[in-house]
Design a protein around this motif. Structure first.
Motif, PDB file in Angstrom:
ATOM      1  N   ARG A 372     -36.977-121.971  81.440  1.00  0.00           N
ATOM      2  CA  ARG A 372     -36.991-120.893  81.430  1.00  0.00           C
ATOM      3  C   ARG A 372     -36.080-120.022  80.468  1.00  0.00           C
ATOM      4  NH1 ARG A 372     -36.522-121.404  87.183  1.00  0.00           N
ATOM      5  NH2 ARG A 372     -34.459-120.886  87.208  1.00  0.00           N
ATOM      6  N   ALA A 373     -34.977-120.865  80.119  1.00  0.00           N
ATOM      7  CA  ALA A 373     -34.287-120.339  78.889  1.00  0.00           C
ATOM      8  C   ALA A 373     -34.804-120.600  77.479  1.00  0.00           C
ATOM      9  CB  ALA A 373     -32.740-120.876  78.966  1.00  0.00           C
ATOM     10  N   GLY A 374     -35.605-121.268  77.403  1.00  0.00           N
ATOM     11  CA  GLY A 374     -36.539-121.763  76.141  1.00  0.00           C
ATOM     12  C   GLY A 374     -36.025-123.137  75.599  1.00  0.00           C
ATOM     13  N   PHE A 375     -35.278-123.882  76.282  1.00  0.00           N
ATOM     14  CA  PHE A 375     -35.030-125.256  75.550  1.00  0.00           C
ATOM     15  C   PHE A 375     -36.375-126.047  75.535  1.00  0.00           C
ATOM     16  CE2 PHE A 375     -31.100-124.526  77.381  1.00  0.00           C
ATOM     17  CZ  PHE A 375     -30.236-125.053  76.623  1.00  0.00           C
ATOM     18  N   CYS A 376     -36.219-126.863  74.289  1.00  0.00           N
ATOM     19  CA  CYS A 376     -37.322-127.681  74.084  1.00  0.00           C
ATOM     20  C   CYS A 376     -37.084-129.021  73.748  1.00  0.00           C
ATOM     21  CB  CYS A 376     -38.145-127.441  72.872  1.00  0.00           C
ATOM     22  SG  CYS A 376     -38.901-125.471  72.785  1.00  0.00           S
ATOM     23  N   PRO A 377     -37.907-130.146  73.935  1.00  0.00           N
ATOM     24  CA  PRO A 377     -37.502-131.609  73.757  1.00  0.00           C
ATOM     25  C   PRO A 377     -37.164-131.699  72.300  1.00  0.00           C
ATOM     26  CG  PRO A 377     -39.371-131.343  75.339  1.00  0.00           C
ATOM     27  CD  PRO A 377     -39.016-130.045  74.828  1.00  0.00           C
ATOM     28  N   GLY A 378     -36.089-132.316  72.157  1.00  0.00           N
ATOM     29  CA  GLY A 378     -35.519-132.571  70.509  1.00  0.00           C
ATOM     30  C   GLY A 378     -34.450-131.723  70.271  1.00  0.00           C
ATOM     31  N   ASP A 379     -34.369-130.693  71.013  1.00  0.00           N
ATOM     32  CA  ASP A 379     -33.210-129.859  70.925  1.00  0.00           C
ATOM     33  C   ASP A 379     -31.647-130.624  70.699  1.00  0.00           C
ATOM     34  OD1 ASP A 379     -34.950-127.691  70.427  1.00  0.00           O
ATOM     35  OD2 ASP A 379     -34.510-126.679  72.274  1.00  0.00           O
ATOM     36  N   VAL A 380     -30.794-130.058  69.803  1.00  0.00           N
ATOM     37  CA  VAL A 380     -29.529-130.619  69.985  1.00  0.00           C
ATOM     38  C   VAL A 380     -28.526-129.703  70.174  1.00  0.00           C
ATOM     39  CG1 VAL A 380     -27.723-132.027  68.533  1.00  0.00           C
ATOM     40  CG2 VAL A 380     -30.196-132.542  68.115  1.00  0.00           C
ATOM     41  N   VAL A 381     -28.012-129.880  71.280  1.00  0.00           N
ATOM     42  CA  VAL A 381     -26.977-128.820  71.614  1.00  0.00           C
ATOM     43  C   VAL A 381     -25.692-128.981  70.769  1.00  0.00           C
ATOM     44  CG1 VAL A 381     -25.454-127.895  73.578  1.00  0.00           C
ATOM     45  CG2 VAL A 381     -27.654-128.594  74.001  1.00  0.00           C
ATOM     46  N   ILE A 382     -25.141-128.203  70.157  1.00  0.00           N
ATOM     47  CA  ILE A 382     -24.036-128.134  69.378  1.00  0.00           C
ATOM     48  C   ILE A 382     -22.728-127.235  69.781  1.00  0.00           C
ATOM     49  CG2 ILE A 382     -24.808-128.765  67.366  1.00  0.00           C
ATOM     50  CD1 ILE A 382     -25.097-126.190  66.288  1.00  0.00           C
ATOM     51  N   GLN A 383     -23.286-126.137  70.544  1.00  0.00           N
ATOM     52  CA  GLN A 383     -22.106-125.243  71.332  1.00  0.00           C
ATOM     53  C   GLN A 383     -22.469-124.891  72.789  1.00  0.00           C
ATOM     54  OE1 GLN A 383     -21.085-121.920  69.232  1.00  0.00           O
ATOM     55  NE2 GLN A 383     -20.500-122.746  67.425  1.00  0.00           N
ATOM     56  N   PHE A 384     -21.731-124.716  73.532  1.00  0.00           N
ATOM     57  CA  PHE A 384     -22.126-124.527  75.158  1.00  0.00           C
ATOM     58  C   PHE A 384     -20.872-123.532  75.307  1.00  0.00           C
ATOM     59  CE2 PHE A 384     -22.480-124.915  79.486  1.00  0.00           C
ATOM     60  CZ  PHE A 384     -24.021-125.185  79.767  1.00  0.00           C
ATOM     61  N   LYS A 408     -24.470-118.991  77.288  1.00  0.00           N
ATOM     62  CA  LYS A 408     -25.107-119.004  76.023  1.00  0.00           C
ATOM     63  C   LYS A 408     -24.898-120.336  75.377  1.00  0.00           C
ATOM     64  CE  LYS A 408     -24.948-114.013  74.769  1.00  0.00           C
ATOM     65  NZ  LYS A 408     -26.485-114.075  74.913  1.00  0.00           N
ATOM     66  N   VAL A 409     -26.090-120.982  74.679  1.00  0.00           N
ATOM     67  CA  VAL A 409     -25.939-122.278  74.223  1.00  0.00           C
ATOM     68  C   VAL A 409     -26.568-122.272  73.014  1.00  0.00           C
ATOM     69  CG1 VAL A 409     -26.753-124.513  74.496  1.00  0.00           C
ATOM     70  CG2 VAL A 409     -26.452-123.088  76.793  1.00  0.00           C
ATOM     71  N   VAL A 410     -26.047-122.883  71.905  1.00  0.00           N
ATOM     72  CA  VAL A 410     -26.369-122.900  70.719  1.00  0.00           C
ATOM     73  C   VAL A 410     -27.058-124.361  70.186  1.00  0.00           C
ATOM     74  CG1 VAL A 410     -25.823-122.752  67.998  1.00  0.00           C
ATOM     75  CG2 VAL A 410     -24.855-121.190  69.701  1.00  0.00           C
ATOM     76  N   VAL A 411     -28.342-124.132  70.006  1.00  0.00           N
ATOM     77  CA  VAL A 411     -29.127-125.528  69.750  1.00  0.00           C
ATOM     78  C   VAL A 411     -29.550-125.699  68.197  1.00  0.00           C
ATOM     79  CG1 VAL A 411     -29.565-125.735  72.048  1.00  0.00           C
ATOM     80  CG2 VAL A 411     -31.437-124.828  70.509  1.00  0.00           C
ATOM     81  N   LYS A 412     -29.539-126.998  67.682  1.00  0.00           N
ATOM     82  CA  LYS A 412     -30.260-127.123  66.388  1.00  0.00           C
ATOM     83  C   LYS A 412     -31.473-127.911  66.445  1.00  0.00           C
ATOM     84  CE  LYS A 412     -28.175-127.685  61.749  1.00  0.00           C
ATOM     85  NZ  LYS A 412     -26.970-128.471  60.969  1.00  0.00           N
ATOM     86  N   ARG A 413     -32.581-127.324  65.620  1.00  0.00           N
ATOM     87  CA  ARG A 413     -33.879-127.948  65.935  1.00  0.00           C
ATOM     88  C   ARG A 413     -34.351-128.470  64.771  1.00  0.00           C
ATOM     89  NH1 ARG A 413     -36.048-122.862  69.822  1.00  0.00           N
ATOM     90  NH2 ARG A 413     -35.521-123.640  71.715  1.00  0.00           N
ATOM     91  N   LYS A 417     -33.110-125.491  62.027  1.00  0.00           N
ATOM     92  CA  LYS A 417     -33.077-124.092  62.457  1.00  0.00           C
ATOM     93  C   LYS A 417     -32.099-124.087  63.782  1.00  0.00           C
ATOM     94  CE  LYS A 417     -38.111-123.265  61.199  1.00  0.00           C
ATOM     95  NZ  LYS A 417     -39.311-122.972  61.664  1.00  0.00           N
ATOM     96  N   LEU A 418     -31.391-122.926  64.037  1.00  0.00           N
ATOM     97  CA  LEU A 418     -30.640-122.651  64.923  1.00  0.00           C
ATOM     98  C   LEU A 418     -31.042-121.635  65.806  1.00  0.00           C
ATOM     99  CD1 LEU A 418     -27.065-122.272  62.922  1.00  0.00           C
ATOM    100  CD2 LEU A 418     -27.895-124.441  64.320  1.00  0.00           C
ATOM    101  N   ALA A 419     -30.704-121.791  67.035  1.00  0.00           N
ATOM    102  CA  ALA A 419     -31.338-120.761  68.205  1.00  0.00           C
ATOM    103  C   ALA A 419     -30.087-120.763  69.281  1.00  0.00           C
ATOM    104  CB  ALA A 419     -32.598-121.422  68.656  1.00  0.00           C
ATOM    105  N   THR A 420     -30.073-119.471  69.821  1.00  0.00           N
ATOM    106  CA  THR A 420     -29.132-119.122  70.645  1.00  0.00           C
ATOM    107  C   THR A 420     -29.857-118.814  72.101  1.00  0.00           C
ATOM    108  OG1 THR A 420     -27.572-118.392  69.016  1.00  0.00           O
ATOM    109  CG2 THR A 420     -27.089-117.916  71.264  1.00  0.00           C
ATOM    110  N   LEU A 421     -29.483-119.711  72.990  1.00  0.00           N
ATOM    111  CA  LEU A 421     -30.336-119.572  74.475  1.00  0.00           C
ATOM    112  C   LEU A 421     -29.349-119.091  75.377  1.00  0.00           C
ATOM    113  CD1 LEU A 421     -32.303-122.855  74.051  1.00  0.00           C
ATOM    114  CD2 LEU A 421     -33.084-120.609  73.059  1.00  0.00           C
ATOM    115  N   THR A 422     -29.983-118.512  76.506  1.00  0.00           N
ATOM    116  CA  THR A 422     -29.118-117.913  77.490  1.00  0.00           C
ATOM    117  C   THR A 422     -29.719-118.648  78.879  1.00  0.00           C
ATOM    118  OG1 THR A 422     -28.567-115.902  76.303  1.00  0.00           O
ATOM    119  CG2 THR A 422     -28.212-116.135  78.800  1.00  0.00           C
TER     120      THR A 422
END
Length: 432
Positions: A372-384, A408-413, A417-422
């Motif tokens: 529901r937060a928008g995570f996708c397979p292949g994302d790399v979490v760099i900040q939590f 809030k979680v920052v992932v690299k795709r 590309k950087l994305a901030t998810l909640t």
């Protein structure tokens, strides 16, 4: 034979051991025969500084192995449900335990002949035997045997959950009347205060009119492979047993043992532990508890596992705060990245994010908080939660027991590309 005996007159006093060895070998070579009537054995007794205890071989009845204990998967992992140290005053062990010079010959911090005995003497009085009758329609058919350690003078005992409770889904019920026997022979009735199925840790309480002996909790994060440890408890109903070994691995993953579900880590040791050691303490050479013995590999020797005491302390904090262990759930499969894994992924797919560390999300559970937060397979979490992370352990520590709290979680795709998810963690359902 006469040839070997004639050589004895040429040996000086310091060569007695070698001479006896020659005589023994010679007698075996000269008198070996299929007929036992003509076998000759040479036995020699030499004065030694210490005397070893006799080795007994016991025929163990089947009822010493409680039927409720499961074996897990192809590895044959077995939970260990089934210790009186010689009297010694604290003054006898204080010098050596503190690293002081012993008898004027042992330098500070060295391992001496009394090191293990001193550590056992510190914890021994607090180690208890836990026995629970197993009834079948009112008829006692056997006893479930385990171990535990008093960690507070008020009678708080740390043990394994499978020793004292039966689990039905997320609910637990006591197996029956809990009988707790101390090293000094006193017996108390125990009551289960808290129990957690996932970690297999439980707290039992007994009431005494006088303060009880307790053991000190150590720090399992300081352990290294090769460190000496001792296991204490009641294996095979043999009360007050102490065995020694070393730490084989400090972070054995539950996945390495074939366990699914939430990740866990164990201390692996080669201490001799058997059915009945469950709930007993793993102790370092300072006489501190660094783990709770929980299981062994059934088909192998020297493969025992303990829950690190640092993890146990966090579980106890959850017990005190909420009465149970609260585990946040995101619905994300995670994998810690290192240089080798990153290189392999880059070789397979050149568009993989340019990172030197982080946590890969290879799978997202449909309908989960992560989905529901928008995570996708292949994302790399760099900040939590605003903090750089590179391991699942860090994520678990940051989440703690935060259920329903946005993070809030920052992932690299792909394509960097950087994305901030909640994401809003939910409490995990262990029944699923």
């Amino acid at each position: 034979m006469s040839y070997f005996l004639s050589k004895l007159v040429r040996f000086n006093r310091s060569s007695v051991v070698g001479a006896v060895g020659i005589v023994s070998v010679g007698s075996t070579l000269l008198f070996s025969d299929d007929d036992t009537r003509f076998r000759t054995f040479v036995t020699a007794r030499l004065p030694l500084p210490s005397q070893d205890a006799s080795l007994l071989t016991l025929a163990v009845p089947n009822d010493l192995f409680p039927p409720h204990l499961p074996s897990f998967g192809q590895h044959g992992i077995l939970s260990l449900s089934s210790y009186r140290v010689g009297p010694g005053s604290s003054s006898d062990i204080s010098k050596e335990a503190s690293g002081a010079v012993h008898d004027g010959s042992k330098p500070c911090g060295c391992f001496g002949r009394d090191t293990i005995a001193n550590a056992a003497a510190k914890v021994g009085p607090a180690v208890v035997n836990i026995s629970i009758p197993q009834d079948f329609y009112g008829v006692t058919t056997g006893r479930s045997i385990g171990s535990g350690t008093i960690i507070d003078k008020d009678g708080t005992i740390l043990t394994c959950a499978h020793v004292v409770v039966d689990f039905h889904g997320s609910r637990s019920s006591s197996k029956g009347k809990i009988e707790v026997t101390l090293q000094d022979g006193r017996t108390f009735e125990g009551k289960v205060v808290n129990a957690d199925m996932h970690s297999d840790i439980a707290v039992v309480k007994i009431n005494s009119e006088t303060p009880l002996p307790d053991a000190k909790l150590g720090n399992s994060s300081r352990l290294r492979p090769g460190d000496w440890v001792i296991a204490m408890g009641c294996p095979l109903s043999l009360q007050n047993t102490v065995t020694a070994g070393i730490v084989s691995c400090v972070d054995r993953k539950s996945s390495d043992l074939g366990f699914s579900g939430l990740p866990r880590e164990y201390l692996q040791t080669d201490c001799a532990i058997n059915v009945g050691n469950s709930g007993g303490p793993l102790v370092n050479m300072d006489g501190e508890i660094v783990g709770v013995n929980i299981m062994k590999v059934l088909s192998a020797d020297g493969l025992g596992f303990s829950v690190p005491i640092n993890s146990v302390c966090k579980i106890i904090e959850h017990f005190k705060k909420s009465g149970r262990v609260i585990r946040p759930w995101l619905g994300l499969r995670m994998l810690d990245l290192n240089e080798m894994i990153i290189a392999q992924l880059k070789k397979k797919d050149a568009s993989f994010p340019n990172v030197s560390k982080g946590i890969l999300v290879p799978m997202v559970t449909p309908g989960s908080p992560g989905d529901r937060a928008g995570f996708c397979p292949g994302d790399v979490v760099i900040q939590f939660d605003g903090k750089p992370v590179e391991s699942m352990k860090e994520v678990i520590e940051i989440m703690g027991d935060k259920v329903g709290v946005p993070v809030k979680v920052v992932v690299k795709r792909v394509g960097d590309k950087l994305a901030t998810l909640t994401v809003i963690p939910e409490e995990s359902n262990l029944d699923l």
